[in-house]
Each structure stands twice: as C-alpha cells, then as structure tokens.
Design a protein around this motif. Structure first.
Motif, PDB file in Angstrom:
ATOM      1  N   SER A 127       0.898  -1.127  -0.121  1.00  0.00           N
ATOM      2  CA  SER A 127       0.271  -0.024  -0.369  1.00  0.00           C
ATOM      3  C   SER A 127       0.902   1.254  -0.328  1.00  0.00           C
ATOM      4  N   ALA A 128       0.913   2.411  -1.130  1.00  0.00           N
ATOM      5  CA  ALA A 128       1.609   3.185  -0.816  1.00  0.00           C
ATOM      6  C   ALA A 128       0.403   4.518  -0.135  1.00  0.00           C
ATOM      7  N   PRO A 129       0.358   4.757   0.813  1.00  0.00           N
ATOM      8  CA  PRO A 129       0.168   5.811   1.281  1.00  0.00           C
ATOM      9  C   PRO A 129       0.104   7.821   1.120  1.00  0.00           C
ATOM     10  N   GLY A 130       2.071   7.547   0.661  1.00  0.00           N
ATOM     11  CA  GLY A 130       2.043   8.977   0.087  1.00  0.00           C
ATOM     12  C   GLY A 130       3.189   8.506  -0.767  1.00  0.00           C
ATOM     13  N   PRO A 131       3.703   9.391  -1.147  1.00  0.00           N
ATOM     14  CA  PRO A 131       4.754   9.608  -2.026  1.00  0.00           C
ATOM     15  C   PRO A 131       6.212   9.753  -1.005  1.00  0.00           C
ATOM     16  N   GLY A 132       6.644   8.614  -1.518  1.00  0.00           N
ATOM     17  CA  GLY A 132       7.679   7.992  -0.975  1.00  0.00           C
ATOM     18  C   GLY A 132       7.613   6.856  -0.012  1.00  0.00           C
ATOM     19  N   ALA A 133       6.564   6.319   0.331  1.00  0.00           N
ATOM     20  CA  ALA A 133       6.651   5.872   1.128  1.00  0.00           C
ATOM     21  C   ALA A 133       5.499   4.394   0.814  1.00  0.00           C
ATOM     22  N   LEU A 134       6.290   3.559   1.024  1.00  0.00           N
ATOM     23  CA  LEU A 134       5.253   1.731   1.159  1.00  0.00           C
ATOM     24  C   LEU A 134       5.195   1.006   2.439  1.00  0.00           C
ATOM     25  N   GLU A 135       3.827   0.761   2.543  1.00  0.00           N
ATOM     26  CA  GLU A 135       3.415   0.113   3.574  1.00  0.00           C
ATOM     27  C   GLU A 135       3.190  -1.226   2.848  1.00  0.00           C
ATOM     28  N   VAL A 136       3.954  -2.439   3.855  1.00  0.00           N
ATOM     29  CA  VAL A 136       3.459  -3.607   3.465  1.00  0.00           C
ATOM     30  C   VAL A 136       3.280  -4.668   4.287  1.00  0.00           C
ATOM     31  N   CYS A 137       3.100  -6.159   3.596  1.00  0.00           N
ATOM     32  CA  CYS A 137       2.266  -6.732   5.057  1.00  0.00           C
ATOM     33  C   CYS A 137       2.378  -7.821   3.944  1.00  0.00           C
ATOM     34  N   VAL A 138       3.366  -8.837   4.657  1.00  0.00           N
ATOM     35  CA  VAL A 138       3.169 -10.412   3.983  1.00  0.00           C
ATOM     36  C   VAL A 138       2.800 -11.634   5.173  1.00  0.00           C
ATOM     37  N   ARG A 139       2.082 -12.484   5.252  1.00  0.00           N
ATOM     38  CA  ARG A 139       1.742 -13.617   5.539  1.00  0.00           C
ATOM     39  C   ARG A 139       2.521 -14.279   5.725  1.00  0.00           C
ATOM     40  N   VAL A 140       3.019 -15.532   6.839  1.00  0.00           N
ATOM     41  CA  VAL A 140       4.066 -16.301   6.332  1.00  0.00           C
ATOM     42  C   VAL A 140       3.409 -17.050   7.462  1.00  0.00           C
ATOM     43  N   GLU A 141       3.772 -18.330   6.266  1.00  0.00           N
ATOM     44  CA  GLU A 141       3.745 -19.704   6.687  1.00  0.00           C
ATOM     45  C   GLU A 141       4.821 -20.723   8.208  1.00  0.00           C
ATOM     46  N   ALA A 142       4.642 -20.636   8.910  1.00  0.00           N
ATOM     47  CA  ALA A 142       5.304 -21.404   9.541  1.00  0.00           C
ATOM     48  C   ALA A 142       5.030 -22.696  10.425  1.00  0.00           C
ATOM     49  N   GLY A 143       5.177 -24.042  10.227  1.00  0.00           N
ATOM     50  CA  GLY A 143       4.500 -24.926  10.204  1.00  0.00           C
ATOM     51  C   GLY A 143       3.296 -24.998   9.490  1.00  0.00           C
ATOM     52  N   VAL A 144       1.681 -24.707  11.099  1.00  0.00           N
ATOM     53  CA  VAL A 144       0.784 -25.350  10.997  1.00  0.00           C
ATOM     54  C   VAL A 144      -0.038 -24.143  11.521  1.00  0.00           C
ATOM     55  N   ARG A 145       1.235 -23.003  12.152  1.00  0.00           N
ATOM     56  CA  ARG A 145       1.040 -21.352  12.821  1.00  0.00           C
ATOM     57  C   ARG A 145       1.616 -20.626  11.544  1.00  0.00           C
ATOM     58  N   HIS A 146       0.302 -19.334  11.420  1.00  0.00           N
ATOM     59  CA  HIS A 146       0.329 -18.391   9.935  1.00  0.00           C
ATOM     60  C   HIS A 146       0.687 -17.148  11.473  1.00  0.00           C
ATOM     61  N   ARG A 147       1.927 -16.454  11.194  1.00  0.00           N
ATOM     62  CA  ARG A 147       2.334 -15.648  11.394  1.00  0.00           C
ATOM     63  C   ARG A 147       2.071 -14.210  10.578  1.00  0.00           C
ATOM     64  N   MET A 148       1.406 -13.382  11.074  1.00  0.00           N
ATOM     65  CA  MET A 148       1.809 -11.371  10.096  1.00  0.00           C
ATOM     66  C   MET A 148       3.122 -11.138  10.371  1.00  0.00           C
ATOM     67  N   VAL A 149       3.897 -10.532   9.549  1.00  0.00           N
ATOM     68  CA  VAL A 149       5.028  -9.647   9.439  1.00  0.00           C
ATOM     69  C   VAL A 149       4.891  -8.491   8.144  1.00  0.00           C
ATOM     70  N   ALA A 150       4.518  -6.939   9.542  1.00  0.00           N
ATOM     71  CA  ALA A 150       4.013  -5.566   8.449  1.00  0.00           C
ATOM     72  C   ALA A 150       5.657  -4.936   8.926  1.00  0.00           C
ATOM     73  N   PHE A 151       5.648  -4.313   7.171  1.00  0.00           N
ATOM     74  CA  PHE A 151       6.845  -3.303   7.775  1.00  0.00           C
ATOM     75  C   PHE A 151       6.738  -2.073   6.840  1.00  0.00           C
TER      76      PHE A 151
END
Length: 170
Positions: A127-151
């Motif tokens: 997602s681009a909230p403004g020029p020069g910025a980018l927000e990213v979210c990724v789903r990580v599958e770690a075995g049976v659990r799923h985690r979210m990492v945002a940066f």
C-alpha cells in the motif's frame, strides 16, 4: 664585404585573398544570428541535469512493487527466523527500524524447532500511503501456524534509496 643583390624574380609571392562570390539575384541568405536561438522553457545543455531513462516513470508503489517489497520481505523473514544475521539488513534500514528489527530478531517470533519446516512467504500486500512511502504486509506460514509481518519502506531524502523504517511481527 660583398653585397648581395636581390633579383626581382626572388621576391616572395603575393598572397591573394579569395573574394566572396556575389549572391545570385533571386537568392537571399539569412543573416547569421549573433546569440544562440532560445526557445521558451528550453535550458542550455550546460544547465540541464543528466537524463535518466526512468525519470519520467511514476514514483510510487508500481516502481517498488515490481519485486522490491517481496525481496525485502524474504530477507526480513529470514532474519526473524534466525537464518540470516540482522546486521545484513542494517544498511537497508533506518536507525529506528534497525532497533525494532534487532529486538524482534532477538525475541525470534518466527524461530522454529528443528522438526518444523522453514517459514514460507505467502502473498505480499503493498500500500502506498503517500509519495516516497510503501507499507507492506506479508503472511508467513511457519508449520501449522501463520504469522503476519508488516513493515514500512521509505525513500531516503538524499540518496532516494528505499529503507525500512518500521517492522512489526505477530
């Protein structure tokens, strides 16, 4: 002393200048301009900056979304899983972003036991909230659990390189 007599045949040849040919009767030549021709909005080459092929491209998520977010997400997940040292991402993060990353890497939210498979990246959302910025979210599958990492990636004001400014994992 003997005097040397100059003979008239020994004089230097005369230099003749070429005369301009007269212009034809119906042909008029334009006078040469004394100053360079200036067009409105045109700057001379000495004042113009270097040309870059991507200068006309739109700035925003389309440029960074072409793989930058996914590549950084993979390296970030490798750091959080313990497969890569956090120092390898130091030059790609701001000071605050690196502090958050080092704290998360120490806690190890994605560290796995030897019997579990390596974490895999799911879909990367940008997602681009403004020029020069980018927000990213990724789903990580770690075995049976799923985690979210945002940066958050931001363009550095001087170097125009993307840097990670914030990291969060749950």
């Amino acid at each position: 002393m003997a005097e040397t007599a100059l003979h008239p045949a020994a004089t230097a040849p005369a230099i003749h200048r070429l005369a301009r040919r007269p212009a034809a009767a119906g042909h008029r030549t334009a006078p040469r301009p004394t100053a360079p021709h200036r067009v409105a909005g045109h700057r001379p080459a000495a004042q113009r900056g270097p040309r870059h092929p991507r200068a006309a491209c739109a700035d925003g998520p389309a440029e960074a979304d072409g793989g930058l977010a996914a590549r950084f997400a993979l390296r970030l997940v490798e750091v959080l899983a313990g497969a890569r040292p956090a120092g390898q991402l130091a030059r790609h993060t701001t000071h605050d972003g690196y502090r958050q990353l080092a704290r998360l890497a120490q806690d190890g939210p994605l560290r796995r036991a030897a019997s579990l498979p390596r974490p895999r990246l799911g879909r990367v959302h940008t997602s681009a909230p403004g020029p020069g910025a980018l927000e990213v979210c990724v789903r990580v599958e770690a075995g049976v659990r799923h985690r979210m990492v945002a940066f958050r990636l931001e363009r550095h004001w001087r170097t125009a390189q993307w840097q990670c400014a914030a990291v969060e994992a749950r």
